[in-house]
Design an enzyme around this catalytic site. Structure first.
Site, PDB file in Angstrom:
ATOM      1  N   GLU A   6     -29.152  35.103  79.563  1.00 21.05           N
ATOM      2  CA  GLU A   6     -27.765  34.754  79.257  1.00 21.05           C
ATOM      3  C   GLU A   6     -27.008  35.986  78.765  1.00 21.05           C
ATOM      4  O   GLU A   6     -27.543  36.790  77.994  1.00 21.05           O
ATOM      5  CB  GLU A   6     -27.745  33.679  78.164  1.00 21.05           C
ATOM      6  CG  GLU A   6     -26.362  33.308  77.682  1.00 21.05           C
ATOM      7  CD  GLU A   6     -26.395  32.439  76.428  1.00 21.05           C
ATOM      8  OE1 GLU A   6     -25.356  31.823  76.133  1.00 21.05           O
ATOM      9  OE2 GLU A   6     -27.445  32.393  75.745  1.00 21.05           O
ATOM     10  N   LYS A  63     -20.788  27.045  82.042  1.00 20.30           N
ATOM     11  CA  LYS A  63     -21.558  26.236  81.099  1.00 20.30           C
ATOM     12  C   LYS A  63     -20.860  24.900  80.873  1.00 20.30           C
ATOM     13  O   LYS A  63     -19.636  24.842  80.678  1.00 20.30           O
ATOM     14  CB  LYS A  63     -21.713  26.991  79.777  1.00 20.30           C
ATOM     15  CG  LYS A  63     -22.760  26.402  78.838  1.00 20.30           C
ATOM     16  CD  LYS A  63     -22.987  27.317  77.650  1.00 20.30           C
ATOM     17  CE  LYS A  63     -24.134  26.822  76.775  1.00 20.30           C
ATOM     18  NZ  LYS A  63     -24.377  27.712  75.615  1.00 20.30           N
ATOM     19  N   CYS A 102     -28.793  28.454  78.036  1.00 26.38           N
ATOM     20  CA  CYS A 102     -29.253  28.356  76.649  1.00 26.38           C
ATOM     21  C   CYS A 102     -29.326  26.915  76.141  1.00 26.38           C
ATOM     22  O   CYS A 102     -30.214  26.163  76.510  1.00 26.38           O
ATOM     23  CB  CYS A 102     -28.377  29.225  75.758  1.00 26.38           C
ATOM     24  SG  CYS A 102     -29.146  29.615  74.159  1.00 26.38           S
TER      25      CYS A 102
END
Length: 412
Positions: free
Chosen positions: A243, A298, A350
């Site tokens: 990430e 995301k 994540c």
């Protein structure tokens, strides 16, 4: 053991005892996590400690439940405040740590509202669906992710039923309800296949305090392109980088973008970075293949890290005063799937890799990327790994995880 607990509740209900038994409960509840952190995975111990921890939460005195909740919050989440230092509000770290201990004292404190064992069991089952502050990293069933007990909701319900019925069974048959535990036993793992591609996961170790410094940019780029070229030489089909491994807005860096497109003729590249468009910024993953690229934004943000889970009247003030406007990322509406060399992979950035939404719709393979350096040094990567394993095991999914600092590997 449960019969002894009942006697202790009647005879030793006092502050010293409450403190001792509460701390003991928290230690048993956290044992699997700290054993895993030191590289110890023993299914028998995880099963035993997990059963004892749940039984204690059902049977210990009310004040002891509050003590247990406080120390569970402390043992599991002492590290959350570490990231605040990088937003210029490091002075909040001890307050955040204490705050999470209090939150989980109140979370488990629901059990202290009653002394009836059966009602505590119902409440604890209900708590397994509740996420304080939109933060889902405490799942009671995760205690059994590496044990002989199943981790489905039905398994947890049967476990609670078995442990609670002991209190209501005639003495001569006191432990007969424990036979229900046999219905929760899980010795055969779910089917989890490896992807039919050769995947290289890159583990980096870039300190958070250096990651965004201008002088670190060139060494970081050299490291990244060196790893990509090495993966090409080794014959990999895909290389996955962590990430935000590119610490800038990729769509504002055309030279790097073109270079990655050129390399993608030889290997598919998956890498985390940032995106800025229409005055909004996103945490994203780029996937390069055959000179083209796809962007995955995301979908699930980290509470207080990437968004403020408060009412709108307070959200703006907290974001500006404490985070300097940094916690205002925007999101995608749904998960993104990459089709790489004909194989479908679900993208997870994540925190997303520890959320059930990523594993829905039968996702067989997940490419996850993380930057765990926000929480150095701590148990955060271990807890993250266990949560990923929890969801991977529940859904029969194989997760390929590339992380900065700790956590890289194939999770089954």
């Amino acid at each position: 053991m449960i019969e002894k607990l009942n006697k202790l509740r009647e005879k030793r209900d006092g502050k010293p005892f409450d403190l001792a038994i509460g701390i003991t409960t928290a230690l048993l509840f956290s044992a699997f996590l700290y054993l895993e952190n030191f590289g110890i995975t023993l299914k028998f111990l995880n099963t035993l400690f997990g059963l004892l921890a749940i039984a204690l939460l059902l049977y210990i005195p009310k004040r002891a439940v509050l003590v247990a909740g406080f120390f569970i919050g402390l043992l599991w989440f002492y590290w959350i405040g570490y990231s605040f230092e990088y937003n210029g509000v490091g002075y909040l770290t001890p307050l955040v740590t204490f705050g999470f201990a209090v939150i989980y004292m109140l979370f488990f404190g629901v059990l202290a509202l009653t002394k009836h064992i059966w009602l505590r069991a119902v409440l604890l089952f209900g708590l397994s669906f509740f996420e304080p502050m939109d933060f889902n990293w405490l799942q009671p069933e995760i205690l059994f992710v590496d044990s002989y007990i199943g981790i489905q909701k039905l398994d947890f319900a049967l476990l609670l039923l078995s442990l609670s019925l002991v209190a209501y069974t005639p003495k001569s048959y006191r432990y007969a309800p424990l036979a229900l535990l046999f219905l929760t036993l899980s010795f055969t793992p779910p089917l989890q296949k490896d992807a039919p591609l050769k995947i290289k996961l890159i583990a980096t170790d870039i300190k958070q305090e250096k990651k965004w410094q201008q002088e670190s940019l060139q060494p970081t780029l050299q490291l990244i392109f060196g790893e990509i070229n090495k993966a090409i030489d080794e014959g990999y089909d895909i290389v996955v980088l962590p990430e935000s491994v590119f610490p800038f807005y990729m769509n504002k860096a055309p030279t790097v973008l073109v270079k990655l497109q050129e390399l993608s003729h030889e290997i598919s590249i998956v890498a985390g970075t940032l995106l800025r468009e229409d005055e909004q910024h996103y945490n994203v993953t780029y996937m390069f293949e055959n000179g083209e690229y796809q962007i995955a934004k995301k979908m699930i943000l980290v509470p207080f890290g990437e968004y403020i889970p408060l009412p709108s009247f307070a959200k703006g003030f907290v974001n500006e005063f404490f985070f300097g406007g940094a916690s205002d990322f925007k999101t995608a509406d749904k998960p993104t799937d990459f089709i790489i060399k004909g194989v479908k992979f679900r993208n997870a950035i994540c925190y997303e890799a520890t959320c059930k939404e990523i594993y829905e719709d039968g996702a067989q393979y997940v490419l996850a990327t993380s930057n765990n350096a926000w929480f150095y040094p701590s148990i955060e990567p271990t807890l993250q790994k266990l949560l990923i394993r929890f969801y991977a095991r529940k859904n029969g999914t194989t997760v390929y995880h590339a992380a900065n600092w700790k956590g890289s590997g194939v999770v089954k």
